[in-house]
Scaffold this motif. Structure first.
Motif, PDB file in Angstrom:
ATOM      1  N   ILE A  68       0.866  -1.180   0.000  1.00  0.00           N
ATOM      2  CA  ILE A  68       0.000   0.000   0.000  1.00  0.00           C
ATOM      3  C   ILE A  68       0.898   1.224   0.000  1.00  0.00           C
ATOM      4  N   VAL A  69       0.653   2.111  -0.940  1.00  0.00           N
ATOM      5  CA  VAL A  69       1.376   3.381  -1.002  1.00  0.00           C
ATOM      6  C   VAL A  69       0.390   4.448  -0.554  1.00  0.00           C
ATOM      7  N   ASP A  70       0.667   5.042   0.614  1.00  0.00           N
ATOM      8  CA  ASP A  70      -0.212   6.074   1.159  1.00  0.00           C
ATOM      9  C   ASP A  70       0.599   6.951   2.107  1.00  0.00           C
ATOM     10  N   ALA A  71       0.983   8.112   1.641  1.00  0.00           N
ATOM     11  CA  ALA A  71       1.787   9.036   2.451  1.00  0.00           C
ATOM     12  C   ALA A  71       1.064   9.446   3.721  1.00  0.00           C
ATOM     13  N   ASP A  72      -0.266   9.390   3.717  1.00  0.00           N
ATOM     14  CA  ASP A  72      -1.038   9.772   4.898  1.00  0.00           C
ATOM     15  C   ASP A  72      -0.804   8.822   6.082  1.00  0.00           C
ATOM     16  N   GLN A  73      -0.409   7.576   5.808  1.00  0.00           N
ATOM     17  CA  GLN A  73      -0.131   6.616   6.884  1.00  0.00           C
ATOM     18  C   GLN A  73       1.249   6.856   7.502  1.00  0.00           C
ATOM     19  N   ASP A  74       2.068   7.665   6.862  1.00  0.00           N
ATOM     20  CA  ASP A  74       3.393   8.000   7.386  1.00  0.00           C
ATOM     21  C   ASP A  74       3.218   9.097   8.434  1.00  0.00           C
ATOM     22  N   SER A  75       2.757   8.695   9.611  1.00  0.00           N
ATOM     23  CA  SER A  75       2.385   9.675  10.632  1.00  0.00           C
ATOM     24  C   SER A  75       3.568  10.290  11.362  1.00  0.00           C
ATOM     25  N   ASP A  76       4.719   9.632  11.337  1.00  0.00           N
ATOM     26  CA  ASP A  76       5.919  10.162  11.993  1.00  0.00           C
ATOM     27  C   ASP A  76       7.090  10.009  11.035  1.00  0.00           C
ATOM     28  N   ALA A  77       7.559  11.125  10.489  1.00  0.00           N
ATOM     29  CA  ALA A  77       8.611  11.110   9.472  1.00  0.00           C
ATOM     30  C   ALA A  77       9.962  10.637  10.003  1.00  0.00           C
ATOM     31  N   SER A  78      10.087  10.447  11.318  1.00  0.00           N
ATOM     32  CA  SER A  78      11.381  10.059  11.882  1.00  0.00           C
ATOM     33  C   SER A  78      11.466   8.568  12.234  1.00  0.00           C
ATOM     34  N   VAL A  79      10.376   7.819  12.001  1.00  0.00           N
ATOM     35  CA  VAL A  79      10.391   6.384  12.326  1.00  0.00           C
ATOM     36  C   VAL A  79       9.721   5.587  11.211  1.00  0.00           C
ATOM     37  N   ILE A  80       9.903   4.271  11.255  1.00  0.00           N
ATOM     38  CA  ILE A  80       9.196   3.377  10.347  1.00  0.00           C
ATOM     39  C   ILE A  80       7.820   3.131  10.958  1.00  0.00           C
ATOM     40  N   ASP A  81       6.776   3.543  10.245  1.00  0.00           N
ATOM     41  CA  ASP A  81       5.405   3.415  10.731  1.00  0.00           C
ATOM     42  C   ASP A  81       4.831   2.052  10.343  1.00  0.00           C
ATOM     43  N   SER A  82       3.693   1.708  10.940  1.00  0.00           N
ATOM     44  CA  SER A  82       3.011   0.456  10.623  1.00  0.00           C
ATOM     45  C   SER A  82       1.518   0.621  10.877  1.00  0.00           C
ATOM     46  N   PHE A  83       0.735  -0.284  10.304  1.00  0.00           N
ATOM     47  CA  PHE A  83      -0.701  -0.327  10.584  1.00  0.00           C
ATOM     48  C   PHE A  83      -1.225  -1.723  10.253  1.00  0.00           C
ATOM     49  N   PRO A  84      -2.339  -2.119  10.896  1.00  0.00           N
ATOM     50  CA  PRO A  84      -2.889  -3.462  10.688  1.00  0.00           C
ATOM     51  C   PRO A  84      -3.858  -3.515   9.510  1.00  0.00           C
ATOM     52  N   LEU A  85      -3.993  -4.710   8.946  1.00  0.00           N
ATOM     53  CA  LEU A  85      -4.948  -4.963   7.877  1.00  0.00           C
ATOM     54  C   LEU A  85      -5.332  -6.441   7.959  1.00  0.00           C
ATOM     55  N   THR A  86      -6.494  -6.791   7.427  1.00  0.00           N
ATOM     56  CA  THR A  86      -6.977  -8.163   7.519  1.00  0.00           C
ATOM     57  C   THR A  86      -7.179  -8.771   6.136  1.00  0.00           C
ATOM     58  N   PHE A  87      -6.574  -9.954   5.917  1.00  0.00           N
ATOM     59  CA  PHE A  87      -6.833 -10.756   4.721  1.00  0.00           C
ATOM     60  C   PHE A  87      -8.064 -11.601   5.003  1.00  0.00           C
ATOM     61  N   LEU A  88      -8.969 -11.686   4.043  1.00  0.00           N
ATOM     62  CA  LEU A  88     -10.170 -12.501   4.196  1.00  0.00           C
ATOM     63  C   LEU A  88     -10.205 -13.573   3.125  1.00  0.00           C
ATOM     64  N   GLN A  89     -10.706 -14.731   3.503  1.00  0.00           N
ATOM     65  CA  GLN A  89     -11.031 -15.791   2.564  1.00  0.00           C
ATOM     66  C   GLN A  89     -12.499 -16.056   2.822  1.00  0.00           C
ATOM     67  N   THR A  90     -13.347 -15.801   1.819  1.00  0.00           N
ATOM     68  CA  THR A  90     -14.787 -15.737   2.061  1.00  0.00           C
ATOM     69  C   THR A  90     -15.559 -16.981   1.638  1.00  0.00           C
ATOM     70  N   THR A  91     -14.863 -18.031   1.220  1.00  0.00           N
ATOM     71  CA  THR A  91     -15.520 -19.266   0.827  1.00  0.00           C
ATOM     72  C   THR A  91     -15.653 -20.158   2.059  1.00  0.00           C
ATOM     73  N   ASN A  92     -16.577 -21.125   2.042  1.00  0.00           N
ATOM     74  CA  ASN A  92     -16.760 -22.013   3.194  1.00  0.00           C
ATOM     75  C   ASN A  92     -15.596 -22.975   3.364  1.00  0.00           C
ATOM     76  N   PRO A  93     -15.074 -23.139   4.558  1.00  0.00           N
ATOM     77  CA  PRO A  93     -15.304 -22.274   5.713  1.00  0.00           C
ATOM     78  C   PRO A  93     -14.471 -21.000   5.572  1.00  0.00           C
ATOM     79  N   PRO A  94     -15.029 -19.845   5.939  1.00  0.00           N
ATOM     80  CA  PRO A  94     -14.288 -18.583   5.804  1.00  0.00           C
ATOM     81  C   PRO A  94     -13.112 -18.515   6.780  1.00  0.00           C
TER      82      PRO A  94
END
Length: 157
Positions: free
Chosen positions: A59-85
């Motif tokens: 993901i390229v999003d400068a808005d997620q770079d909340s602190d220009a002096s450190v390596i930032d991070s954020f969570p995201l979820t992968f989904l598999q939507t077929t049975n069983p999900p």
């Protein structure tokens, strides 16, 4: 009274603009600093997913770079939507200080295994990212169908 403005044509997403102006009420000089919002992009690889594939999200999003002096991070979820999900959370890490580029990988599996996305043949994998800036927010979604591998009968069987 009219005050001449300056148009900043070289500003890019993620950069900052500082504006200083004279205010009559209350009297004084005011300064504000704002960040130019960026439109996020997302890439999910591989383009064709086989069982057990390593999934790579960028993901390229400068808005997620909340602190220009450190390596930032954020969570995201992968989904598999077929049975069983199934759903597996990952943490995207910035590729360097102040890059605005975030990556993560996740191993998929044909069977249910802790820490891996259960994604058997024919299942649907999806990941969505909500880009909060610029307003209004928009959601980017990437979806992949896990390949159904052909099986040929043995000759003479």
């Amino acid at each position: 009274s009219n005050v001449a403005g300056t148009i900043i044509s070289s500003a890019v997403s993620g950069s900052y603009i500082t504006a200083t102006y004279q205010d009559g009420t209350p009297s004084g000089t005011r300064t504000t600093r704002v960040r130019i919002a960026s439109n996020a992009t997302m890439t999910l690889l591989p383009a064709v997913v086989d069982q057990g594939a390593l999934l790579e999200i960028t993901i390229v999003d400068a808005d997620q770079d909340s602190d220009a002096s450190v390596i930032d991070s954020f969570p995201l979820t992968f989904l598999q939507t077929t049975n069983p999900p199934d759903a597996v959370n990952v943490t995207l890490l910035e590729t360097g200080i102040n890059t605005g580029v975030f990556t993560a990988t996740l191993q998929s599996s044909a069977t249910a295994v802790a820490g891996k996305l259960h994604a058997p043949e024919g299942s649907l994998i999806s990941i969505s990212y909500s880009d909060q800036n610029p307003t209004p927010a928009r959601t980017i979604t990437q979806t992949r169908r896990v390949s159904i591998l052909g099986r040929f009968p043995a000759i003479g069987a």
